[in-house]
Design an enzyme around this catalytic site. Sequence first.
Site, PDB file in Angstrom:
ATOM      1  CG  HIS A  64      -0.289   0.100   2.533  1.00 20.67           C
ATOM      2  ND1 HIS A  64       0.531  -0.901   3.031  1.00 20.67           N
ATOM      3  CD2 HIS A  64      -0.313   1.071   3.483  1.00 20.67           C
ATOM      4  CE1 HIS A  64       0.968  -0.547   4.233  1.00 20.67           C
ATOM      5  NE2 HIS A  64       0.485   0.648   4.519  1.00 20.67           N
ATOM      6  CG  HIS A  66       0.187   4.283   4.710  1.00 22.09           C
ATOM      7  ND1 HIS A  66      -0.539   3.452   5.536  1.00 22.09           N
ATOM      8  CD2 HIS A  66      -0.634   5.326   4.403  1.00 22.09           C
ATOM      9  CE1 HIS A  66      -1.754   3.976   5.730  1.00 22.09           C
ATOM     10  NE2 HIS A  66      -1.825   5.107   5.048  1.00 22.09           N
ATOM     11  CG  ASP A  68       5.269   2.824   6.896  1.00 20.13           C
ATOM     12  OD1 ASP A  68       4.330   3.377   6.292  1.00 20.13           O
ATOM     13  OD2 ASP A  68       5.108   1.843   7.660  1.00 20.13           O
ATOM     14  CG  HIS A  69       4.519  -0.032   3.776  1.00 24.63           C
ATOM     15  ND1 HIS A  69       4.500  -1.349   4.161  1.00 24.63           N
ATOM     16  CD2 HIS A  69       4.073   0.681   4.847  1.00 24.63           C
ATOM     17  CE1 HIS A  69       4.037  -1.439   5.397  1.00 24.63           C
ATOM     18  NE2 HIS A  69       3.779  -0.221   5.838  1.00 24.63           N
ATOM     19  CG  HIS A 141      -3.593  -0.296   6.362  1.00 25.76           C
ATOM     20  ND1 HIS A 141      -3.400  -0.262   7.728  1.00 25.76           N
ATOM     21  CD2 HIS A 141      -2.568   0.430   5.826  1.00 25.76           C
ATOM     22  CE1 HIS A 141      -2.319   0.453   7.999  1.00 25.76           C
ATOM     23  NE2 HIS A 141      -1.796   0.893   6.867  1.00 25.76           N
ATOM     24  CG  ASP A 215       1.093  -1.472   7.439  1.00 23.75           C
ATOM     25  OD1 ASP A 215       1.959  -2.345   7.550  1.00 23.75           O
ATOM     26  OD2 ASP A 215       1.332  -0.240   7.500  1.00 23.75           O
ATOM     27  CG  HIS A 274       4.096  -2.414  10.419  1.00 22.40           C
ATOM     28  ND1 HIS A 274       3.290  -1.554  11.111  1.00 22.40           N
ATOM     29  CD2 HIS A 274       4.438  -1.770   9.287  1.00 22.40           C
ATOM     30  CE1 HIS A 274       3.134  -0.431  10.421  1.00 22.40           C
ATOM     31  NE2 HIS A 274       3.833  -0.538   9.298  1.00 22.40           N
TER      32      HIS A 274
HETATM   33 ZN   LIG Z   1       3.279   0.710   7.669  1.00 20.75          ZN
HETATM   34 ZN   LIG Z   2       0.179   1.568   6.474  1.00 19.92          ZN
END
Ligand SMILES: [Zn+2]
Ligand SMILES: [Zn+2]
Length: 312
Positions: A64, A66, A68-69, A141, A215, A274
């Site tokens: 996804h 976000h 941090d990914h 999510h 996530d 995570h």
């Molecule tokens: Zn994340």
């Molecule tokens: Zn996320």
Amino acid sequence: MSGETLQVYFLGTAGALPTPHRNPSCIMVRRGSDTLIFDCGEGAQQQMMRARTGFGINAVFITHWHADHFLGIFGLIHTLSFNGRTAPLTIYGPEWVHEFVQTIRHVGRFNLNFPIESVELADGSFVRFDGYTVTAFAVSHGITALGYVFEEDARPGRFDRETAIALGVAPGPLFGRLQRGETIPVELEGRQGVVRPSDVMGPPRPGRKIVITGDTRPVPARIATVAQDADLLIHDATYDDAEKDRAAEFYHATAGQAGEAAAAAGALTLALIHVSSRYTDADSHINDAKKNFSGRVIAPQDLDMVEVSFRQ
Ligand SMILES: [Zn+2]
Ligand SMILES: [Zn+2]
């Protein structure tokens, strides 16, 4: 049976924010000479250096969008290009993957020496590779997010050498032909006959299966289906069970909920990832998961590698 090696490198196990010891999300799956990465958090390329995995990446799957990914993709592709890569690289992900790849092309003054392709996946989409399939499944999510099932093709059943000989098949090349599905003419005690593969082969045996949720809030019913009999279930465990409300609020799971999912799927091993930066260790995560799941539970540190072997 030997088969291809199958290794999972936990290159980034942090939740949302990195810590001095954990990088944001990145999981590398290596099967034989194939290398896939699932998410590519900031600093992923240095984790590859530290884990000595090399950069021979065949495909990137994003769960996804976000930050941090995916923030690590920019640095990674710069290095790949600098190192002389010419082979195309495909980035798979949910909706917005095309816009993301367009963005890569327009950020800064990249002079990439290889093409980057984008493929949008949705619930049920799958990508075939040589000997295995990666299938996307929808998770929960708050934004469009996918988990991924990595599953090898079924292997042929066991070959029963003694029975083959007893049925009149001479040891040698005929064994190989039977194993490849051919029916073999034989002569036994002066009578003509045939030996079929089903006479000397056991039932097909499942390949290895790795499931990565990305996530997500708990979706145990979903996981019970898509991750049935997974050898390794890698599940969001951002919080321990004391933070259940917070987990629900931010569309994440607790370790205990990850344990429930693993139990529902009949998974062999559960890996908790995570992990929120609020925790200095994952002891409470492990304990909470074990309350609900009797299989093996691990909370990998960054750079840990897990070898996935055949069940039988
Ligand atoms: Zn994340
Ligand atoms: Zn996320």
